[in-house]
Design a protein around this motif. Sequence first.
Motif, PDB file in Angstrom:
ATOM      1  N   LEU A 122       0.832  -1.209   0.000  1.00 50.15           N
ATOM      2  CA  LEU A 122       0.000   0.000   0.000  1.00 50.15           C
ATOM      3  C   LEU A 122       0.862   1.252   0.000  1.00 50.15           C
ATOM      4  CD1 LEU A 122      -2.744  -1.045   2.567  1.00 50.15           C
ATOM      5  CD2 LEU A 122      -3.069  -0.716   0.121  1.00 50.15           C
ATOM      6  N   GLU A 123       1.884   1.265   0.858  1.00 52.72           N
ATOM      7  CA  GLU A 123       2.763   2.432   0.944  1.00 52.72           C
ATOM      8  C   GLU A 123       3.538   2.635  -0.354  1.00 52.72           C
ATOM      9  OE1 GLU A 123       4.792   1.225   4.445  1.00 52.72           O
ATOM     10  OE2 GLU A 123       3.396   2.246   5.798  1.00 52.72           O
ATOM     11  N   ALA A 124       3.925   1.531  -1.011  1.00 54.00           N
ATOM     12  CA  ALA A 124       4.600   1.645  -2.300  1.00 54.00           C
ATOM     13  C   ALA A 124       3.656   2.206  -3.354  1.00 54.00           C
ATOM     14  CB  ALA A 124       5.126   0.275  -2.741  1.00 54.00           C
ATOM     15  N   GLY A 125       2.378   1.801  -3.278  1.00 61.95           N
ATOM     16  CA  GLY A 125       1.382   2.332  -4.194  1.00 61.95           C
ATOM     17  C   GLY A 125       1.193   3.827  -4.018  1.00 61.95           C
ATOM     18  N   LEU A 126       1.184   4.291  -2.772  1.00 61.62           N
ATOM     19  CA  LEU A 126       1.073   5.729  -2.506  1.00 61.62           C
ATOM     20  C   LEU A 126       2.289   6.473  -3.052  1.00 61.62           C
ATOM     21  CD1 LEU A 126      -0.250   5.689   1.180  1.00 61.62           C
ATOM     22  CD2 LEU A 126      -1.569   6.127  -0.904  1.00 61.62           C
ATOM     23  N   ALA A 127       3.460   5.884  -2.875  1.00 56.87           N
ATOM     24  CA  ALA A 127       4.693   6.524  -3.344  1.00 56.87           C
ATOM     25  C   ALA A 127       4.697   6.673  -4.859  1.00 56.87           C
ATOM     26  CB  ALA A 127       5.910   5.730  -2.886  1.00 56.87           C
ATOM     27  N   ARG A 128       4.050   5.737  -5.558  1.00 54.74           N
ATOM     28  CA  ARG A 128       3.986   5.851  -7.023  1.00 54.74           C
ATOM     29  C   ARG A 128       3.078   7.001  -7.454  1.00 54.74           C
ATOM     30  NH1 ARG A 128       3.790   0.197  -6.634  1.00 54.74           N
ATOM     31  NH2 ARG A 128       1.546   0.122  -7.073  1.00 54.74           N
ATOM     32  N   ILE A 129       2.085   7.324  -6.618  1.00 51.88           N
ATOM     33  CA  ILE A 129       1.222   8.474  -6.913  1.00 51.88           C
ATOM     34  C   ILE A 129       2.011   9.769  -6.733  1.00 51.88           C
ATOM     35  CG2 ILE A 129      -0.866   9.720  -6.247  1.00 51.88           C
ATOM     36  CD1 ILE A 129      -1.938   7.056  -5.150  1.00 51.88           C
ATOM     37  N   PRO A 159       5.692  10.850  -4.232  1.00 45.68           N
ATOM     38  CA  PRO A 159       6.610  10.447  -3.148  1.00 45.68           C
ATOM     39  C   PRO A 159       6.364  11.178  -1.833  1.00 45.68           C
ATOM     40  CG  PRO A 159       7.810  10.823  -5.199  1.00 45.68           C
ATOM     41  CD  PRO A 159       6.407  11.318  -5.426  1.00 45.68           C
ATOM     42  N   ASP A 160       5.705  12.337  -1.881  1.00 46.00           N
ATOM     43  CA  ASP A 160       5.460  13.099  -0.655  1.00 46.00           C
ATOM     44  C   ASP A 160       4.232  12.618   0.111  1.00 46.00           C
ATOM     45  OD1 ASP A 160       7.651  14.766  -1.073  1.00 46.00           O
ATOM     46  OD2 ASP A 160       6.495  16.171  -2.295  1.00 46.00           O
ATOM     47  N   ILE A 161       3.446  11.765  -0.510  1.00 45.98           N
ATOM     48  CA  ILE A 161       2.227  11.294   0.137  1.00 45.98           C
ATOM     49  C   ILE A 161       2.554  10.186   1.134  1.00 45.98           C
ATOM     50  CG2 ILE A 161       0.063  10.040  -0.216  1.00 45.98           C
ATOM     51  CD1 ILE A 161      -0.358  11.515  -2.756  1.00 45.98           C
ATOM     52  N   LYS A 162       2.007  10.318   2.340  1.00 54.15           N
ATOM     53  CA  LYS A 162       2.178   9.301   3.381  1.00 54.15           C
ATOM     54  C   LYS A 162       0.811   8.952   3.954  1.00 54.15           C
ATOM     55  CE  LYS A 162       6.649   9.790   2.971  1.00 54.15           C
ATOM     56  NZ  LYS A 162       7.457   8.759   2.249  1.00 54.15           N
ATOM     57  N   ALA A 163       0.699   7.747   4.476  1.00 62.74           N
ATOM     58  CA  ALA A 163      -0.537   7.312   5.134  1.00 62.74           C
ATOM     59  C   ALA A 163      -0.478   7.662   6.612  1.00 62.74           C
ATOM     60  CB  ALA A 163      -0.729   5.814   4.960  1.00 62.74           C
ATOM     61  N   LEU A 164      -1.498   8.374   7.089  1.00 64.33           N
ATOM     62  CA  LEU A 164      -1.613   8.636   8.523  1.00 64.33           C
ATOM     63  C   LEU A 164      -2.357   7.497   9.217  1.00 64.33           C
ATOM     64  CD1 LEU A 164      -2.453  12.453   8.601  1.00 64.33           C
ATOM     65  CD2 LEU A 164      -0.255  11.349   8.995  1.00 64.33           C
ATOM     66  N   SER A 165      -3.297   6.902   8.504  1.00 61.25           N
ATOM     67  CA  SER A 165      -3.985   5.727   9.052  1.00 61.25           C
ATOM     68  C   SER A 165      -4.400   4.816   7.906  1.00 61.25           C
ATOM     69  CB  SER A 165      -5.210   6.129   9.879  1.00 61.25           C
ATOM     70  OG  SER A 165      -6.263   6.562   9.056  1.00 61.25           O
ATOM     71  N   ILE A 166      -4.378   3.515   8.160  1.00 62.58           N
ATOM     72  CA  ILE A 166      -4.811   2.505   7.194  1.00 62.58           C
ATOM     73  C   ILE A 166      -5.706   1.525   7.948  1.00 62.58           C
ATOM     74  CG2 ILE A 166      -4.113   0.662   5.621  1.00 62.58           C
ATOM     75  CD1 ILE A 166      -1.427   2.056   5.295  1.00 62.58           C
ATOM     76  N   GLU A 167      -6.926   1.365   7.464  1.00 60.65           N
ATOM     77  CA  GLU A 167      -7.859   0.445   8.114  1.00 60.65           C
ATOM     78  C   GLU A 167      -8.553  -0.408   7.059  1.00 60.65           C
ATOM     79  OE1 GLU A 167      -9.904   1.926  11.883  1.00 60.65           O
ATOM     80  OE2 GLU A 167      -9.864   3.717  10.624  1.00 60.65           O
ATOM     81  N   PRO A 168      -8.768  -1.687   7.334  1.00 61.85           N
ATOM     82  CA  PRO A 168      -9.489  -2.539   6.391  1.00 61.85           C
ATOM     83  C   PRO A 168     -10.950  -2.132   6.297  1.00 61.85           C
ATOM     84  CG  PRO A 168      -9.089  -3.700   8.447  1.00 61.85           C
ATOM     85  CD  PRO A 168      -8.337  -2.410   8.537  1.00 61.85           C
ATOM     86  N   HIS A 197      -6.599  -0.884  -3.091  1.00 60.03           N
ATOM     87  CA  HIS A 197      -6.503  -2.349  -3.037  1.00 60.03           C
ATOM     88  C   HIS A 197      -5.207  -2.746  -2.346  1.00 60.03           C
ATOM     89  CE1 HIS A 197      -6.001  -6.511  -4.562  1.00 60.03           C
ATOM     90  NE2 HIS A 197      -7.311  -6.531  -4.388  1.00 60.03           N
ATOM     91  N   GLU A 198      -5.228  -3.895  -1.700  1.00 56.77           N
ATOM     92  CA  GLU A 198      -4.097  -4.328  -0.894  1.00 56.77           C
ATOM     93  C   GLU A 198      -2.791  -4.455  -1.666  1.00 56.77           C
ATOM     94  OE1 GLU A 198      -5.242  -8.024   0.785  1.00 56.77           O
ATOM     95  OE2 GLU A 198      -5.484  -9.042  -1.143  1.00 56.77           O
ATOM     96  N   ASP A 199      -2.862  -4.650  -3.011  1.00 57.95           N
ATOM     97  CA  ASP A 199      -1.621  -4.759  -3.781  1.00 57.95           C
ATOM     98  C   ASP A 199      -1.109  -3.394  -4.249  1.00 57.95           C
ATOM     99  OD1 ASP A 199      -3.216  -4.041  -5.920  1.00 57.95           O
ATOM    100  OD2 ASP A 199      -3.078  -5.971  -6.945  1.00 57.95           O
ATOM    101  N   GLY A 200      -1.854  -2.310  -3.939  1.00 61.86           N
ATOM    102  CA  GLY A 200      -1.397  -0.962  -4.250  1.00 61.86           C
ATOM    103  C   GLY A 200      -1.574  -0.538  -5.694  1.00 61.86           C
ATOM    104  N   THR A 201      -2.234  -1.363  -6.516  1.00 55.85           N
ATOM    105  CA  THR A 201      -2.329  -1.046  -7.949  1.00 55.85           C
ATOM    106  C   THR A 201      -3.642  -0.380  -8.344  1.00 55.85           C
ATOM    107  OG1 THR A 201      -3.158  -3.262  -8.429  1.00 55.85           O
ATOM    108  CG2 THR A 201      -0.767  -2.898  -8.597  1.00 55.85           C
TER     109      THR A 201
END
Length: 251
Positions: free
Chosen positions: A31-38, A40-49, A69-73
């Motif tokens: 998920l974090e890698a997926g955000l970085a592809r959008i 690089p400055d974007i970070k997750a403050l919270s992640i919940e299912p 999605h869990e695979d970040g794509t």
Amino acid sequence: MRLLTIKTATRLIFSLSFFASIALAADYTKLEAGLARINPDIKALSIEPTPMEGMYDIVLNTGDQIYMHEDGTFFFAGSMFQNPIGARLVNLTQASSLKKTLIAMQSDAAQKAWVFPAKGEKKASITIFTDVDCFYCQKLHAEMDQLNGYGIEVRYLAFPRAGLQSSSYQVLVDSWCAQNPNEFLTQAKLRSHNKQSPQDSPELCDNPVAAHYALGEVIGVTGTPAIVLDSGQLMPGYVPAEEMAKRLGIL
């Protein structure tokens, strides 16, 4: 959706402390890698299912909320609904927002408020993000006796709409630091309404005004007055005292 870094360091610091209670306990590398592809400055403050298998509710350091999605794509921004068989439609985004607002209202910043107590038995409590030079904030404040008379406790948090470098910010700081904060705030709103110059500033003190402002931005306040109910519901705009009592089930 704003794919930008947040506006101020104050907001970032508050956001990090606020979402500390929603810890990133699991391994969300994809998920974090997926955000970085959008960005690089974007970070997750919270992640919940979410109830949708493989889909996660993510709050970003921009203040935005997305689902990924869990695979970040794959991801989308917007509302997610659950349409269960034999039950009512559920707005999962709204439920998530209510939960986060309730957490925010338990933060240290939210506990430091101007409190106008109910008269007699307290039947309800509302928290209002307010400014001193906002017409509808002044109008609502003029109904304070009526609100308190209905048994409604009013808690004010500061939200200087013009920002932390504005004159209204300074007046709110002065109001907090005054010997009688409630009276100073009342007079500040009245003087602003009557186009009078602000009162003399008291000695500067530690105050929560910047933290209030950051909290408001985190939960989605964009103007004043903004009323938060004990349920976590955020109601933007002015609501007359009698109507408020009806909405709270008092009348």
